[in-house]
Design an enzyme around this catalytic site. Sequence first.
Site, PDB file in Angstrom:
ATOM      1  N   ASP A  49      48.011  46.835  36.135  1.00 17.61           N
ATOM      2  CA  ASP A  49      47.386  47.941  36.101  1.00 17.61           C
ATOM      3  C   ASP A  49      46.525  47.964  34.299  1.00 17.61           C
ATOM      4  O   ASP A  49      45.246  48.008  34.153  1.00 17.61           O
ATOM      5  CB  ASP A  49      47.518  48.906  36.239  1.00 17.61           C
ATOM      6  N   GLU A 121      47.753  45.282  42.282  1.00 17.85           N
ATOM      7  CA  GLU A 121      47.686  45.051  40.435  1.00 17.85           C
ATOM      8  C   GLU A 121      49.250  44.723  41.059  1.00 17.85           C
ATOM      9  O   GLU A 121      49.490  43.849  39.674  1.00 17.85           O
ATOM     10  CB  GLU A 121      48.058  46.627  40.128  1.00 17.85           C
TER      11      GLU A 121
END
Length: 228
Positions: A49, A121
């Site tokens: 992320d 992610e």
Amino acid sequence: MKLSKDMRAFQGRLGHEFTTPELLIRALTHPSVSTANREDNQRLEFLGDRVLGLVMATALLDHDRKATEGQLAPRFNALVRKEACADVAREIDLGAVLKLGRSEMMTGGRRKQALLGDAMEAVIAAVYKDAGFEAAQTVILRLWGNRIGAVEDDARDPKTALQEYVQARRQPPPAYVLVERSGPDHEPVFTIAAQLQDGTEERATAGSKRLAEQAAAKALLARLENDT
């Protein structure tokens, strides 16, 4: 460690061949199948992320050198939110190689937006740990592609945009009412009404409450703006 044929094919779709294949396997391992000897992808998701955020912030600055922070922030949010990650994951058929527990398999986990977004992610983090920032940046920019240039100038979350619109006119915030829930437990469908105090409303249907709320808010905002 040798990767399976499916995993090797996924590497091709991803655009990165792993020096340390264990990283890819970990990135694709959902917590539902983790054990004491097998790590899941949650820690990689946390890292991915942040890597994605840095790449996107840099790309947006480079793409539009005159944009203000107020313009850049909603564009950034649109590009890094879970829905965007899940869309990219679908394009490279990430779901086909996800390692899921039986319960997630039985409830359609390979198609779930949250699982796909999280795994995307984690895969980004795996590329970063395997080959460094530039390799991760190359993969991200290729996979996100035209999204960066095409992201709307006003890419705010529709619920936020609607709330700001009504607050600017000194009206109470909108309410979101569940009108109907249908479909099987593993693949529910929600119909949500976005309502104003005067009774004005728009409805939308989606596979999650959040998406249905956003779609209803977007429809209601468009109606209000057209009326004025």
